[in-house]
Design a protein around this motif. Sequence first.
Motif, PDB file in Angstrom:
ATOM      1  N   UNK A 135       0.875  -1.176   0.000  1.00 37.79           N
ATOM      2  CA  UNK A 135       0.000   0.000   0.000  1.00 37.79           C
ATOM      3  C   UNK A 135       0.910   1.223   0.000  1.00 37.79           C
ATOM      4  N   UNK A 136       1.104   1.837  -1.181  1.00 39.73           N
ATOM      5  CA  UNK A 136       2.040   2.948  -1.302  1.00 39.73           C
ATOM      6  C   UNK A 136       1.564   4.183  -0.556  1.00 39.73           C
ATOM      7  N   UNK A 137       0.249   4.359  -0.431  1.00 40.78           N
ATOM      8  CA  UNK A 137      -0.283   5.542   0.244  1.00 40.78           C
ATOM      9  C   UNK A 137       0.045   5.501   1.735  1.00 40.78           C
ATOM     10  N   UNK A 138      -0.204   4.346   2.372  1.00 40.95           N
ATOM     11  CA  UNK A 138       0.027   4.210   3.810  1.00 40.95           C
ATOM     12  C   UNK A 138       1.380   3.599   4.144  1.00 40.95           C
ATOM     13  N   UNK A 139       2.168   3.232   3.126  1.00 41.34           N
ATOM     14  CA  UNK A 139       3.494   2.640   3.285  1.00 41.34           C
ATOM     15  C   UNK A 139       3.439   1.396   4.175  1.00 41.34           C
ATOM     16  N   UNK A 140       2.506   0.511   3.848  1.00 43.28           N
ATOM     17  CA  UNK A 140       2.368  -0.749   4.573  1.00 43.28           C
ATOM     18  C   UNK A 140       2.525  -1.932   3.613  1.00 43.28           C
TER      19      UNK A 140
END
Length: 334
Positions: free
Chosen positions: A210-215
């Motif tokens: 998840x690039x938005x939340x860096x997970x």
Amino acid sequence: LGDVYKRQAVTTNTNGTVIDDLAWYRIYSSSEIPSLGTGAPIAQVGSSITEWTDTSVGRQIVYYTVRAVDTSGIESRNSLAVVLSEGEEVVALSDDNTVMVKIPASASKFLYKESNPYQEDMKLDIARDSSEEGLYNGRLLRSFELKLVNSGGGAVPGFKFDTPVEVVFDCGAIIMQSVGALSAQSFEADGYDIQWHNGVEFVKMAARRDAVNQTVSITSRQVGRYRLVNVPRATSFRLVQIWPRKIFTPNGDGINDVVYFVYDNPSLEAVTGKIYDVHGAFVADMMQSEGYEFSSALCWDGRDKNGRYARKGIYIYQIKAEGKIINGTIVVAR
């Protein structure tokens, strides 16, 4: 009106003894997991209170957690977090809030004595093993063991989730704790594997980014040891791992019945595999693994093209992708 939070009363200490000095419950909330429990509590209620309503208006509160407080003012660890605004999801958190296990509320019955076979309330524990972290030239970023434990802290052997849960590593928070902020460019450029120990070795699982939340996250039914490893991001097809390693025993007993060929496939090209005997005769086509845990894998169940178990001995595998052909051998044992 508001979110209603209900929980069962705390009756035992972490060592299993009966608690006799419980004074309060402190309730914490946050719209983001990393900050949950780091600020002041939003409420403090008496030890006899097991239901509380958040009547706040205009705040985007998502996660709630509770800590028990004794008469000396000592707080417990966070309870399981609850996401009341998203279908009452239950979330187990590591102590540093960098690893979470998300459990649909409808699948959380194993935690409560009224609906589990253990006759007591249980807890999902995320125990960090920092002794492993830093291995592989600093690329092993997090290591922990996921356990279902009773009131005395004892782990339940052989436990498996009936319904898949989501295991999430917060890469941004993990990197922040060690070397500083993780840029969007660095997260996109780096590769991250989630590995699970199958009792013999660590195996790569099918992770989502998840690039938005860096997970980075996986879906799994397994407890046990997990770790997050920073790896070079694949630019072309590659065979990563075979497990069980070379030898497997397809006999229907549920142990090592299937051999998995785990791969990276960044181009999403078609991947096919075949099994041959040592004389070059075709035995069977490999199947694409249908398990959510190992979706980036081919597998063979030890049966020939007619559905019969293959004889014991050495077999040749052949995997094709991106114009590449990868060959090797595996052993069927009885």
